[in-house]
Design an enzyme around this catalytic site. Structure first.
Site, PDB file in Angstrom:
ATOM      1  N   HIS A  34      -7.016  25.293  14.374  1.00  0.00           N
ATOM      2  CA  HIS A  34      -6.743  25.370  15.810  1.00  0.00           C
ATOM      3  C   HIS A  34      -7.316  26.676  16.341  1.00  0.00           C
ATOM      4  O   HIS A  34      -7.971  27.431  15.591  1.00  0.00           O
ATOM      5  CB  HIS A  34      -5.235  25.256  16.080  1.00  0.00           C
ATOM      6  CG  HIS A  34      -4.413  26.163  15.216  1.00  0.00           C
ATOM      7  ND1 HIS A  34      -4.428  27.522  15.348  1.00  0.00           N
ATOM      8  CD2 HIS A  34      -3.575  25.902  14.179  1.00  0.00           C
ATOM      9  CE1 HIS A  34      -3.624  28.073  14.470  1.00  0.00           C
ATOM     10  NE2 HIS A  34      -3.097  27.113  13.721  1.00  0.00           N
ATOM     11  N   GLY A  36      -6.061  29.449  16.867  1.00  0.00           N
ATOM     12  CA  GLY A  36      -5.664  30.648  16.103  1.00  0.00           C
ATOM     13  C   GLY A  36      -6.669  30.937  14.997  1.00  0.00           C
ATOM     14  O   GLY A  36      -7.096  32.086  14.806  1.00  0.00           O
ATOM     15  N   HIS A  37      -7.064  29.898  14.261  1.00  0.00           N
ATOM     16  CA  HIS A  37      -8.058  30.085  13.192  1.00  0.00           C
ATOM     17  C   HIS A  37      -9.406  30.492  13.794  1.00  0.00           C
ATOM     18  O   HIS A  37     -10.097  31.362  13.264  1.00  0.00           O
ATOM     19  CB  HIS A  37      -8.261  28.786  12.405  1.00  0.00           C
ATOM     20  CG  HIS A  37      -7.033  28.303  11.695  1.00  0.00           C
ATOM     21  ND1 HIS A  37      -6.316  27.213  12.117  1.00  0.00           N
ATOM     22  CD2 HIS A  37      -6.411  28.761  10.588  1.00  0.00           C
ATOM     23  CE1 HIS A  37      -5.299  27.010  11.297  1.00  0.00           C
ATOM     24  NE2 HIS A  37      -5.334  27.939  10.371  1.00  0.00           N
ATOM     25  N   GLN A 155       3.372  36.701   4.632  1.00  0.00           N
ATOM     26  CA  GLN A 155       2.194  36.388   3.811  1.00  0.00           C
ATOM     27  C   GLN A 155       1.228  37.580   3.824  1.00  0.00           C
ATOM     28  O   GLN A 155       0.644  37.942   2.803  1.00  0.00           O
ATOM     29  CB  GLN A 155       1.498  35.144   4.356  1.00  0.00           C
ATOM     30  CG  GLN A 155       0.139  34.874   3.753  1.00  0.00           C
ATOM     31  CD  GLN A 155      -0.378  33.503   4.109  1.00  0.00           C
ATOM     32  OE1 GLN A 155      -0.011  32.539   3.489  1.00  0.00           O
ATOM     33  NE2 GLN A 155      -1.244  33.407   5.096  1.00  0.00           N
TER      34      GLN A 155
HETATM   35  O1  PAF Z   1      -2.104  30.787   5.665  1.00  0.00           O
HETATM   36  C1  PAF Z   1      -2.651  29.860   5.048  1.00  0.00           C
HETATM   37  O2  PAF Z   1      -3.255  28.961   5.636  1.00  0.00           O
HETATM   38  C2  PAF Z   1      -2.569  29.833   3.547  1.00  0.00           C
HETATM   39  O3  PAF Z   1      -1.348  30.288   3.075  1.00  0.00           O
HETATM   40  C3  PAF Z   1      -3.731  30.566   2.837  1.00  0.00           C
HETATM   41  C4  PAF Z   1      -3.727  32.053   3.150  1.00  0.00           C
HETATM   42  C5  PAF Z   1      -5.053  29.961   3.282  1.00  0.00           C
HETATM   43  C6  PAF Z   1      -3.616  30.392   1.332  1.00  0.00           C
HETATM   44  O4  PAF Z   1      -3.631  29.057   0.964  1.00  0.00           O
END
Ligand code: PAF
Length: 282
Positions: A34, A36-37, A155
């Site tokens: 989306h 964000g990416h 994360q």
């Molecule tokens: O944030 C994510 O989409 C996932 O946790 C990642 C960092 C790609 C690892 O699979």
């Protein structure tokens, strides 16, 4: 944009680029991309010579096989989104390529308990899986910079710790949360909300904003958190957790000194979908 499905193909290309001195920014994803990416890719493109993105739904970070099965897979759309955002190469590996049979790609790092709180307490082994795949991807792509979104605040903290512990030569870049116009944090899971649930979803972020304002005004932490928790644990929401933490250690705070930096971290369930969000205070 190149699309590489094997480590060998990707390495051949990346080695060629590295020999010409190109600096690589890396955006790991699980697809269902989306805005964000796309914003991570655009930032990586602005700050590096080349951008590599990966789309890999990592099985080792799902504690629930049903959640893994339901995870949206939209490869054609992802390729188009990455291309438009200025990505130069997509790594689109199979599970066997990331976790080759007979080869141990596990990574032993002391995460100092960062993986056991908050999301980690609700999703057993989740961050071990994230650390494993991010380490493996960094080992394959060998980027100069790694771009991760602030939406997955924990994360980021876990990956930062892993990079510090392993000494991998990569700079981590934390990118701001991208929100829908109504405030809902963009997430690949949002498409699973029914129209009725989608209409209620912005109340989550609105409640966190009110809490952040209260705390910035000096309201005592415990009653303010309790009030927001009650709001977010009433239908249609159910609350997994709401905590105000130190942004570096993720330790829960029970009081805030004037001007102290903190982060509000929360996860709710709505219509069977887990929504995560966070907000800095101070
Ligand atoms: O944030 C994510 O989409 C996932 O946790 C990642 C960092 C790609 C690892 O699979």
């Amino acid at each position: 944009m190149f699309v590489f499905e094997t480590v060998r193909e990707l390495r051949k290309w990346a080695d060629g680029q590295a020999s010409e001195g190109a600096r690589i920014g890396f955006v790991p994803t699980m697809g269902a991309l989306h805005e964000g990416h796309a914003s991570l890719v655009r930032r990586a493109a602005a700050e590096n010579d080349l951008v590599v993105a990966s789309v890999f739904v990592n099985p080792t970070q799902f504690d629930d096989p049903a959640d893994l099965a339901k995870y949206p897979r939209t490869v054609e759309h992802d390729i188009e989104t990455l291309r438009r955002a200025g990505c130069h190469a997509l790594f689109l590996p199979s599970v066997g390529e990331i976790y080759p049979e007979g080869r141990d790609v596990s990574v032993e790092v002391d995460l100092g308990g960062l993986d056991l709180v908050l999301e980690g307490a609700h999703r057993k082994g989740h961050f071990q899986g994230v650390v494993q795949v991010v380490h493996r991807l960094l080992d394959i792509v060998r980027p100069d910079r790694l771009y991760l979104g602030q939406k997955d605040f924990q994360q980021f903290a876990v990956c930062k710790r892993m990079v510090e512990q392993t000494g991998l030569p990569v700079e981590l870049v934390r990118c701001q949360i991208v929100r829908e116009p109504d405030g809902l944090a963009m997430s690949s899971r949002n498409v699973r909300l029914s129209p009725a649930a989608r209409a209620e979803a912005p109340r989550f972020y609105a409640a966190l904003c009110r809490l952040a304002e209260e705390l910035a005004r000096g309201t005592a932490l415990a009653p303010a958190v309790a009030q927001t928790a009650a709001e977010l644990d009433a239908p249609p929401f159910s609350l997994d957790y709401l905590q105000v933490c130190d942004p570096d250690t993720l330790r829960t705070l029970d009081a805030l000194r004037p001007g102290q930096q903190a982060v509000i971290l929360a996860t709710v369930r709505l219509d069977g979908v887990r929504l995560l969000d966070n907000l800095m205070v101070g």
